[in-house]
Motif scaffolding. Structure first.
Motif, PDB file in Angstrom:
ATOM      1  N   PHE A   1       0.833  -1.202   0.000  1.00 41.77           N
ATOM      2  CA  PHE A   1       0.000   0.000   0.000  1.00 41.77           C
ATOM      3  C   PHE A   1       0.871   1.257   0.000  1.00 41.77           C
ATOM      4  O   PHE A   1       0.610   2.213  -0.741  1.00 41.77           O
ATOM      5  CB  PHE A   1      -0.926  -0.002   1.215  1.00 41.77           C
TER       6      PHE A   1
ATOM      7  N   SER B   1       2.544   1.758  -3.391  1.00 41.21           N
ATOM      8  CA  SER B   1       1.567   2.264  -4.356  1.00 41.21           C
ATOM      9  C   SER B   1       1.272   3.740  -4.127  1.00 41.21           C
ATOM     10  O   SER B   1       1.225   4.530  -5.078  1.00 41.21           O
ATOM     11  CB  SER B   1       0.281   1.445  -4.251  1.00 41.21           C
TER      12      SER B   1
ATOM     13  N   THR C   1       1.976  -1.103 -10.146  1.00 41.71           N
ATOM     14  CA  THR C   1       1.050  -1.025  -9.014  1.00 41.71           C
ATOM     15  C   THR C   1      -0.189  -1.876  -9.231  1.00 41.71           C
ATOM     16  O   THR C   1      -0.817  -2.294  -8.268  1.00 41.71           O
ATOM     17  CB  THR C   1       0.629   0.429  -8.736  1.00 41.71           C
TER      18      THR C   1
ATOM     19  N   TYR D   1       0.564  -5.380  -7.724  1.00 39.50           N
ATOM     20  CA  TYR D   1       0.811  -5.532  -6.294  1.00 39.50           C
ATOM     21  C   TYR D   1      -0.187  -6.474  -5.613  1.00 39.50           C
ATOM     22  O   TYR D   1       0.232  -7.322  -4.820  1.00 39.50           O
ATOM     23  CB  TYR D   1       0.830  -4.178  -5.587  1.00 39.50           C
TER      24      TYR D   1
END
Length: 177
Positions: free
Chosen positions: A45, A48, A76, A79
């Motif tokens: 997180f 990103s 991203t 991910y």
């Protein structure tokens, strides 16, 4: 933690072992696994968010010609897949009481992630083709989500069985004939 305990209890059935783990060792595994999962999710997180902010700053200062972060923005989107692969690999590798090779656990984790993707696409086709939301409203989304989770856990244990079979292939009775 209850979901983790349920997965561990399911693995006790799939991965047959004569070894027993004590209460302390069972809880220690969950107390180690859950923070690792939390840190991995948090790091994905943060990565990103940082890449989005860097991209915004680069666009704001007009440095698009000098610095190109488009590859980071494309990463991203991967991910969540990497995080799911990591979590399923850790579950398949370290939760069973029997020793599982990393390559087998990784193969099962990859197959499980591909299954997640395919079932997600099938679910999307089903939701677009159906008119359940008109009839049942929000409850239909909840019901469909629960059915999807049920199917995912079936696939999760299916691939756990697959991992057990390929890792203990020589010991099974099928090979002796």
């Amino acid at each position: 933690r209850l979901v983790f305990t349920s997965i561990r209890n399911g693995f006790d059935i799939v991965f047959i072992s004569s070894k027993k783990r004590g209460i302390l060792k069972n809880n220690l595994v969950s107390l180690i696994f859950l923070p690792i999962t939390f840190v991995a999710a948090l790091s994905f997180f943060i990565i990103s968010a940082v890449t989005k902010q860097l991209d915004k700053l680069i666009n704001e200062f007009g440095l698009n010609d000098l610095i190109d972060l488009s590859f980071l923005n494309s990463l991203t989107s991967y991910y969540p897949v990497i995080l799911a692969l990591f979590i399923s690999f850790i579950l398949y590798k370290f939760i069973p009481k029997v020793k599982i090779k990393g390559t087998y656990a990784l193969a099962g984790a990859i197959l499980f992630i591909v299954s997640i993707y395919l079932t997600q696409k099938l679910l999307g086709v089903f939701i677009n083709a159906s008119k359940y939301n008109l009839i049942y409203g929000v409850i239909s989304a909840l019901i469909i989500a629960l059915i999807w989770m049920y199917v995912l856990f079936i696939l999760f244990y299916f691939y756990a069985t697959f991992i057990y079979v390929i890792s203990h292939y020589a010991e099974l009775e099928i090979v002796k004939y």
